[in-house]
Design an enzyme around this catalytic site. Structure first.
Site, short mmCIF file in Angstrom:
data_model
loop_
_atom_site.label_atom_id
_atom_site.label_comp_id
_atom_site.label_asym_id
_atom_site.label_seq_id
_atom_site.Cartn_x
_atom_site.Cartn_y
_atom_site.Cartn_z
N HIS A 206 57.99 6.82 70.35
CA HIS A 206 57.86 7.88 69.37
C HIS A 206 58.05 9.25 70.04
CE1 HIS A 206 55.44 5.35 66.25
NE2 HIS A 206 56.59 4.79 66.60
N GLU B 72 56.25 12.00 69.93
CA GLU B 72 55.03 12.52 70.56
C GLU B 72 54.79 11.80 71.89
OE1 GLU B 72 54.36 12.36 66.04
OE2 GLU B 72 55.23 11.07 67.56
N CYS C 51 51.29 8.86 64.44
CA CYS C 51 50.76 7.55 64.09
C CYS C 51 49.49 7.29 64.91
CB CYS C 51 51.80 6.47 64.37
SG CYS C 51 52.09 6.19 66.14
N CYS D 81 50.18 7.18 68.82
CA CYS D 81 50.43 8.52 69.37
C CYS D 81 49.17 9.37 69.33
CB CYS D 81 51.58 9.18 68.63
SG CYS D 81 53.18 8.44 69.02
#
Length: 153
Positions: A82, A84, A110, A113
């Site tokens: 992801h 992040e 999410c 993260c």
């Protein structure tokens, strides 16, 4: 055109960073900022030296694009990192301290993260849009991370 404030400025850069994504599902971008300086950037996609998502590197994203699964489902089957996560990992890779940083991200983080954000010592998260799940938001709130929404969906 009026001059953007700092949050708008950094979010515009996060939006530009997401253009590097090759994810079949949805492009996302993130940047880490300390003292009004960018310390790291990240976008979603497969790990370095792994076939890109748009080249068949992630079966889960292919299924997402085909409509077989919904956003936020079967993330444990995804080969992609992801945005992040990549911003945090890139800072670590280059030996950059993330404690006290602000994360600008094109979507709220999410759960996975959010856990990384908490443990990386990031104190503020600014997002432009909501993610499909809100467990990450709940975790960050409980941890005392300041959450702000810059733009509406």
């Amino acid at each position: 055109m009026p001059r953007p404030d700092w949050d708008e400025y950094f979010m515009n850069i996060a939006e530009a960073v997401k253009s590097r994504s090759n994810c079949l599902s949805r492009s996302k971008g993130a940047i880490l900022v300390k003292n009004k300086q960018i310390i790291s950037t990240g976008y979603n996609g497969t790990p370095r030296n792994v076939r890109n998502c748009n080249e068949g590197g992630c079966k889960r994203c292919e299924e997402r694009k085909e409509g077989k699964i919904k956003s936020g489902e079967d993330l444990d089957k995804c080969a992609c990192c992801h945005a992040e996560e990549n911003a945090i990992v890139q800072a670590a890779f280059h030996g950059i301290n993330t404690e006290g940083a602000t994360l600008y991200t094109t979507h709220t983080p999410c759960k996975q993260c959010a856990k990384m954000i908490i443990n990386a010592g990031i104190v503020r998260v600014v997002s432009a849009a909501d993610y499909a799940e809100d467990i990450g938001t709940e975790l960050m709130k409980e941890a005392g991370i300041k959450l702000e929404k810059l733009w509406k969906n």
